[in-house]
Design an enzyme around this catalytic site. Structure first.
Site, PDB file in Angstrom:
ATOM      1  N   GLU A  78       0.859  -1.183   0.000  1.00 56.94           N
ATOM      2  CA  GLU A  78       0.000   0.000   0.000  1.00 56.94           C
ATOM      3  C   GLU A  78       0.892   1.229   0.000  1.00 56.94           C
ATOM      4  O   GLU A  78       1.811   1.319   0.821  1.00 56.94           O
ATOM      5  CB  GLU A  78      -0.865   0.043   1.269  1.00 56.94           C
ATOM      6  CG  GLU A  78      -1.990  -0.949   1.267  1.00 56.94           C
ATOM      7  CD  GLU A  78      -2.829  -0.882   2.548  1.00 56.94           C
ATOM      8  OE1 GLU A  78      -3.454  -1.892   2.848  1.00 56.94           O
ATOM      9  OE2 GLU A  78      -2.833   0.163   3.222  1.00 56.94           O
ATOM     10  N   ASN A 127      -6.222 -19.980   2.612  1.00 61.43           N
ATOM     11  CA  ASN A 127      -6.864 -20.913   3.535  1.00 61.43           C
ATOM     12  C   ASN A 127      -8.183 -20.339   4.046  1.00 61.43           C
ATOM     13  O   ASN A 127      -8.528 -19.190   3.750  1.00 61.43           O
ATOM     14  CB  ASN A 127      -5.926 -21.217   4.706  1.00 61.43           C
ATOM     15  CG  ASN A 127      -5.647 -19.975   5.514  1.00 61.43           C
ATOM     16  OD1 ASN A 127      -6.442 -19.544   6.340  1.00 61.43           O
ATOM     17  ND2 ASN A 127      -4.492 -19.362   5.261  1.00 61.43           N
TER      18      ASN A 127
END
Lengths: 322, 373
Positions: free
Chosen positions: B87, B282
């Site tokens: 970012e 996951n």
């Protein structure tokens, strides 16, 4: 039947000729239009390469090597007068205040003053180098695109010089002119003319003087510390009392040839590129304000002597000086 | 006979004139397009030169924070042709500064009076953004930028970067809000002591971003559900890469192997998702929020966050059925739960000690691994 079609065809021909004429005119206008005049260091270069040894030629590119001129100081210190006089020089183009440049510089200052933020930015890959090139690109787009091209570009945003050191890092060849004035005159001017400046409480001379002192201290310290003596402090009082002496020293500082036009900027009313035409009037400022605003404009130093400033001025600057 | 000749001559003359009109028009427009390009040359470890300008294809990834934006950009980073990077933090600030100068207020008229047109501000903003995006990471054929709140300005970005595309990450607001509160991720405007406030703010924010996305159009803005991304990564990434017109690359499904690699995923120590993104895709975070929302907020959910239903998340279901997981993801999740050293090791052996890539030490396992020089 044939005559009718002939007439119709003639009319169409006339219309198309008018359209072509109009388009031709607009194409001629394009290269001198203000917002399209910018060329940048990295831009696709449309023009053939020029001989840069001639100082009257426009620079081919604008980048970190560009010798910009930055004029600043606390508002109401003669900054507009200075840039108007420089604008009168054929090789220089300043234009009005951009207003956006000090905002961006202030934002950059908050980022770099917070150590935590610097670390975070660094971790994000937004290093000082990256930020510098981004701010430089922004500034160049605004300064270059803001008016007609000229061999020496100049920018006047009073509070931009609060980031003088940073600007000289971005543009190592830039020169800075810091306008200084008796704080009492500056403060009286902003209070009597009700010029709103962020952080200055216009109901209190005490507050304004304290703020003036703080602001000018920040700028003056950076000016004195500027590398290679690239910053010249100019006293407003000296400028209006001995304009020729001061301007000659200034032009020498800026590596510009002398031109008497800087002392006769009143001849440059409504110069090409300016939107408003102003008529010079030597008279009482109060009378001026009531009878002639917004079509005429005069600027007077607070001691009452008559001094005129023209050249291209925006309505906002007009209001500020009335 | 003479009049017929005259007619022919006249019609010929007119066609030539019309052609000339059209040509001069196109010349004028092309000229104005060419004068505003800003190109940046960047050299990477491969010594090839890349030039970027306002017409370079670009991808902007965003959404409300804690919606899987980092996971998406990490998976894209694993693609050899795409580079997002961390970012930038500064881009949303510049965009909000720019919006302030554009609003129909005195400020705007004052600016135009001073000769600072909106076009000039666009050019300057574009130049700033290009410099930051192109220079804060390694160059790549397709540049990408992930700053969550930039999608609030998707329409503006689509205007100044004509070849840009947008990926809006959507997620069940309850999950996003639980993530920011439980992990104490400060976000401007979100009061982390109140689920109610955060959910309201989430709903407002995602509403704005979704409307911007729809205004940009389906051909340039695509919404991705976080749940789809973690449950069926292969199908979702295929859709994404097809949307971006990039070739399929198996590496995007194993982004954890590309961390710290040249041309791979670069992570920032200060970012709050880093410790999660080093793991393979996951299901850990999918339903973690269940049972943590206060009862009164749960009751009022429909009114607090109307966007939940609009996005297809049942506000009454705790949790709703997000979909069926792929076997690959089940496998990954098992590995992560068992914390088998092999998996952490695989990730960590590629993490260098440069300040940019070192991982935030949250767990003992992480800190016990020595740094490679």
């Amino acid at each position: 039947m044939r005559k009718q079609t002939c007439n119709v065809l003639l009319v169409c021909g006339v219309i198309s000729s008018i359209t072509v004429f109009y388009l031709g005119l607009s194409t001629i206008e394009c290269p001198t239009a203000r917002s399209r005049a910018a060329q940048h260091g990295w831009a696709v270069n449309l023009q053939p390469s020029r001989n840069l040894s001639d100082p009257l030629q426009l620079p081919e590119e604008y980048n970190e090597e560009t010798p910009l001129i930055f004029i600043g100081g606390v508002p109401r210190s003669g900054t507009t007068l200075m840039r108007a006089m420089l604008d009168a020089h054929p090789l220089v183009r300043c234009g009005e205040e951009t207003r956006v440049i000090p905002r961006l510089l202030a934002m950059q200052a908050t980022w770099s003053h917070s150590a935590r933020e610097r670390v975070r930015l660094d971790e994000a890959g937004v290093t000082d180098e990256v930020l510098d090139s981004a701010v430089r690109a922004f500034l160049l787009e605004i300064i270059v695109g803001h008016g007609e091209p000229a061999p020496r570009l100049c920018n006047k945003d009073p509070f931009a010089l609060k980031s003088l050191t940073y600007l000289s890092k971005l543009f190592p060849k830039a020169k800075f002119i810091l306008m200084l004035r008796d704080g009492r005159a500056t403060v009286h001017s902003m209070i009597s003319r009700k010029v709103t400046i962020t952080g200055f409480d216009l109901t209190s001379y005490r507050d304004c003087l304290v703020k003036w002192n703080r602001a000018v201290e920040v700028m003056y310290d950076q000016c004195l510390a500027a590398a290679d003596g690239n910053c010249l402090p100019v006293h407003y009082e000296q400028l209006v009392l001995h304009p020729e002496r001061v301007m000659s020293k200034l032009l020498q500082f800026l590596d510009l040839p002398w031109d008497t036009a800087v002392l006769h900027h009143e001849q440059l009313i409504g110069k090409a590129g300016g939107k408003n035409n102003f008529v010079p009037i030597k008279s009482d400022p109060v009378k001026n304000f009531h009878s002639l605003f917004p079509f005429t404009f005069t600027a007077f130093p607070d001691n009452g002597s008559n001094m005129q400033v023209y050249v291209s001025l925006s309505r906002v600057e007009l209001v500020l000086s009335m | 006979k003479m009049s017929k000749l005259l007619e022919n001559v006249l019609s010929l003359y007119l066609t030539i004139l019309t052609l000339f009109c059209l040509l001069s028009y196109s010349v004028v427009t092309v000229h104005s397009l060419l004068t505003h390009m800003v190109s940046i040359r960047a050299r990477n470890w491969n010594q090839t030169q890349y030039r970027y300008n306002q017409n370079t294809p670009m991808v902007f990834v965003g959404g409300v924070p804690r919606s899987g934006t980092t996971l998406m950009r990490a998976m894209l980073d694993a693609h050899p042709d795409i580079r997002c990077g961390e970012e930038t933090r500064v881009i949303p600030r510049i965009l909000s500064l720019r919006q302030g100068w554009g609003r129909q207020t005195e400020e705007r008229w004052a600016l135009e009076d001073e000769g600072v047109s909106q076009e000039m501000l666009d050019a300057a903003t574009r130049a700033f953004l290009l410099e930051v995006i192109a220079r804060h990471g390694d160059p790549a054929p397709l540049l990408c930028n992930k700053d969550p709140f930039t999608l609030k300005s998707a329409v503006y970005l689509s205007h100044i970067f004509p070849n840009s595309k947008f990926l809006l990450m959507l997620r069940d607001g309850r999950a996003s809000v639980h993530s920011m509160i439980s992990r104490r991720v400060t976000i401007a405007g979100f009061n982390l002591s109140s689920y109610r406030d955060c959910l309201t703010k989430w709903s407002n924010a995602i509403e704005v971003m979704l409307s911007q996305c729809m205004a940009v159009g389906r051909s340039r803005c695509m919404t991705i559900r976080y749940e789809d991304l973690v449950l069926q990564p292969r199908a979702t990434m295929r859709r994404v890469l097809r949307f971006l017109k990039s070739p399929w690359h198996e590496g995007v499904l194993h982004h954890e192997e590309a961390i710290g690699q040249p041309g791979g995923v670069s992570l920032s120590r200060s970012e709050r998702s880093t410790d999660q993104v080093i793991k393979p895709v996951n299901l850990e975070a999918l339903t973690r929020w269940v049972g943590h929302i206060p009862a009164d907020v749960q009751q009022d959910m429909e009114n607090i966050a109307p966007m939940l239903r609009k996005l297809g998340y049942n506000p009454k279901a705790n949790p709703p059925d997000y979909g069926q997981p792929d076997p690959e993801v089940i496998n990954n999740t098992e590995r992560v739960y068992l914390n088998t050293e092999y998996d952490i090791q695989t990730a960590f052996q590629f993490i260098q000690c440069s300040s940019r890539i070192r991982v935030a030490s949250y767990s003992v396992i992480i800190s016990s691994f020595p740094c490679l020089s």
